[in-house]
Design an enzyme around this catalytic site. Structure first.
Site, PDB file in Angstrom:
ATOM      1  N   LYS A 186       2.053 -40.617   9.135  1.00  0.00           N
ATOM      2  CA  LYS A 186       1.917 -40.651  10.586  1.00  0.00           C
ATOM      3  C   LYS A 186       3.024 -41.530  11.186  1.00  0.00           C
ATOM      4  O   LYS A 186       2.768 -42.605  11.725  1.00  0.00           O
ATOM      5  CB  LYS A 186       0.519 -41.154  10.956  1.00  0.00           C
ATOM      6  CG  LYS A 186      -0.370 -40.011  11.437  1.00  0.00           C
ATOM      7  CD  LYS A 186      -1.774 -40.441  11.701  1.00  0.00           C
ATOM      8  CE  LYS A 186      -2.209 -40.292  13.125  1.00  0.00           C
ATOM      9  NZ  LYS A 186      -2.056 -38.977  13.726  1.00  0.00           N
ATOM     10  N   GLU A 222       0.779 -26.745   9.614  1.00  0.00           N
ATOM     11  CA  GLU A 222      -0.201 -27.354  10.517  1.00  0.00           C
ATOM     12  C   GLU A 222       0.319 -27.224  11.945  1.00  0.00           C
ATOM     13  O   GLU A 222       1.299 -26.534  12.198  1.00  0.00           O
ATOM     14  CB  GLU A 222      -0.448 -28.819  10.147  1.00  0.00           C
ATOM     15  CG  GLU A 222       0.785 -29.698  10.258  1.00  0.00           C
ATOM     16  CD  GLU A 222       0.509 -31.184  10.070  1.00  0.00           C
ATOM     17  OE1 GLU A 222      -0.639 -31.638  10.242  1.00  0.00           O
ATOM     18  OE2 GLU A 222       1.473 -31.910   9.776  1.00  0.00           O
TER      19      GLU A 222
HETATM   20  N1  PLP Z   1      -1.995 -33.438  11.634  1.00  0.00           N
HETATM   21  C1  PLP Z   1      -1.338 -34.151  12.554  1.00  0.00           C
HETATM   22  C2  PLP Z   1       0.119 -33.891  12.746  1.00  0.00           C
HETATM   23  C3  PLP Z   1      -2.020 -35.119  13.305  1.00  0.00           C
HETATM   24  O1  PLP Z   1      -1.386 -35.833  14.242  1.00  0.00           O
HETATM   25  C4  PLP Z   1      -3.396 -35.323  13.089  1.00  0.00           C
HETATM   26  C5  PLP Z   1      -4.142 -36.347  13.814  1.00  0.00           C
HETATM   27  O2  PLP Z   1      -4.355 -37.404  13.369  1.00  0.00           O
HETATM   28  C6  PLP Z   1      -4.039 -34.554  12.121  1.00  0.00           C
HETATM   29  C7  PLP Z   1      -3.305 -33.611  11.413  1.00  0.00           C
HETATM   30  C8  PLP Z   1      -5.501 -34.729  11.844  1.00  0.00           C
HETATM   31  O3  PLP Z   1      -5.755 -35.868  11.070  1.00  0.00           O
HETATM   32  P1  PLP Z   1      -7.133 -36.636  11.179  1.00  0.00           P
HETATM   33  O4  PLP Z   1      -8.185 -35.639  10.907  1.00  0.00           O
HETATM   34  O5  PLP Z   1      -7.049 -37.664  10.104  1.00  0.00           O
HETATM   35  O6  PLP Z   1      -7.215 -37.207  12.543  1.00  0.00           O
HETATM   36  C1  COI Z   2      -5.300 -37.875  16.257  1.00  0.00           C
HETATM   37  O1  COI Z   2      -6.057 -36.906  16.149  1.00  0.00           O
HETATM   38  O2  COI Z   2      -5.702 -39.040  16.210  1.00  0.00           O
HETATM   39  C2  COI Z   2      -3.888 -37.674  16.424  1.00  0.00           C
HETATM   40  O3  COI Z   2      -3.130 -38.498  16.020  1.00  0.00           O
HETATM   41  C3  COI Z   2      -3.445 -36.453  17.120  1.00  0.00           C
HETATM   42  C4  COI Z   2      -2.604 -36.688  18.313  1.00  0.00           C
HETATM   43  C5  COI Z   2      -3.306 -37.340  19.454  1.00  0.00           C
HETATM   44  C6  COI Z   2      -1.306 -37.312  17.982  1.00  0.00           C
END
Ligand code: PLP
Ligand code: COI
Length: 341
Positions: A186, A222
């Site tokens: 991230k 994704e």
């Molecule tokens: N993919 C991306 C690029 C994201 O920014 C997010 C958000 O966090 C996700 C997937 C989903 O991850 P999570 O389920 O851990 O929030």
């Molecule tokens: C999240 O789901 O927390 C993300 O990071 C997605 C987006 C707001 C960047």
């Protein structure tokens, strides 16, 4: 639903920034983290040559606090956010904020902003944004030596306008352009590089991009802010296997829910784009997106329609079970829920 204390109409919140009372700050200097404090100051003052400003050395996490059916305030699997942030920091040559302190800081921020945790049933939650950046002056291309770790909180509603109404995606004719192989962390940079494709998608009437793998441009990866799941005609839940997508905590949880709560087969495997038209349901999953149904996907001249009217049957079951676990209506697997208040 209006908060008497904070004058917020919870049910009309979108996904935007609302200033809350406290945020957490800790600084890394001379090889160690300081004790960390809660502050009311939402501004950050930086050196003009800070590593984050020159070489984008910054990363973040996204998680939520929920008000449960019995009035508690809980977080969902914060240990996995702590671990993912540590993995991201290692890859970005940043100091790791200790994982037990990460969870402790999350707890402090939520407790200090309890009046901002939306009520049960409002459809809103308290979004938490842990993040870190290189703070000292660097001018040669190298990592910073000082870092600031912060967490702020902001109440949010649905990520996509319309809540659970199906959205549309398009396959862009350019890559997300994240440096190859780093989409699995991230890093702020990955999101910066996705701003152009996302603005272009919005300008063309789509909610998001469905990125394909940048090497062969044949396999589903994704979207800009969420992972993707599909449901086959015989009710299998499938999701792309790839080292360059973010390992979504929501997705890992949904795959578990599919298998252990709904008795469905769940598979993580490569998904050629040519297979997308064979699926009966498609949805985006993530902390912000929760589980947002996808109604159609456009790739050049090809349009694949799943249905723009409502959430698919299996997607709905997954959604109800996951949110049921998060809001305390359904018993959670061991260790998934951290009670904060
Ligand atoms: N993919 C991306 C690029 C994201 O920014 C997010 C958000 O966090 C996700 C997937 C989903 O991850 P999570 O389920 O851990 O929030
Ligand atoms: C999240 O789901 O927390 C993300 O990071 C997605 C987006 C707001 C960047």
């Amino acid at each position: 639903m209006i908060s008497a204390k904070k004058d917020i109409d919870w049910s009309s919140l979108g996904f935007g920034y609302v200033k809350t009372d406290y945020r957490y700050v800790s600084n890394f200097k001379d090889g160690k983290w300081d004790d960390g404090v809660l502050t009311t100051d939402e501004t950050v003052t930086l050196h003009e040559s800070a590593g984050v400003l020159q070489y984008a050395q910054t990363c973040f996490e996204g998680m939520k606090a929920y008000r449960t059916v019995d009035g508690k305030v809980v977080c969902f699997r914060p240990d996995l956010n702590a671990q993912r942030m540590a993995d991201t920091c290692e890859r970005l040559e940043m100091a790791v904020f200790p994982q037990d302190r990460f969870i402790d800081a999350v707890e402090k921020v939520v407790k200090a902003n309890l009046d901002f945790v939306p009520p049960y049933g409002s459809g809103a939650s308290l979004y938490l944004r842990p993040y870190m950046f290189g703070s000292n002056a660097v001018i040669g291309v190298k990592p910073a030596e000082e870092f600031q770790f912060r967490i702020f909180a902001t109440p949010v509603g649905p990520y996509f306008k319309g809540g659970v109404k199906p959205i549309s995606l398009r396959v862009p004719d350019f890559d997300r352009a994240a440096p190859r192989g780093t989409g699995h962390i991230k890093a702020g940079l990955n999101y910066a590089m996705s701003l152009h494709p996302i603005v272009d998608a919005h300008n063309k009437g789509f909610n998001e991009n469905m990125y394909l793998d940048s090497k062969t441009r044949t396999k589903v990866e994704e979207t800009g802010g969420a992972n993707i799941i599909f449901v086959t005609k015989d009710n299998k839940v499938v999701t792309p296997k790839s080292d360059s997508i973010l390992p979504s905590i929501t997705r890992r949880s949904l795959m578990y829910v599919a298998e252990h709560y709904l008795g469905l087969k769940a598979e993580e495997r490569e998904i050629p784009f040519t297979e997308v038209k064979e699926f009966k349901e498609c949805a985006l999953c993530g902390t912000a997106a929760v589980l947002s149904p996808v109604g159609r996907v456009v790739n050049g001249d090809e349009e694949i329609v799943f249905g723009m009217d409502s959430m698919g049957e299996i997607t709905k079951k997954l959604y109800d079970t996951l949110t049921g676990i998060q809001m305390g209506r359904i018993e959670a697997p061991e260790g998934w829920i951290k009670v904060i208040s």
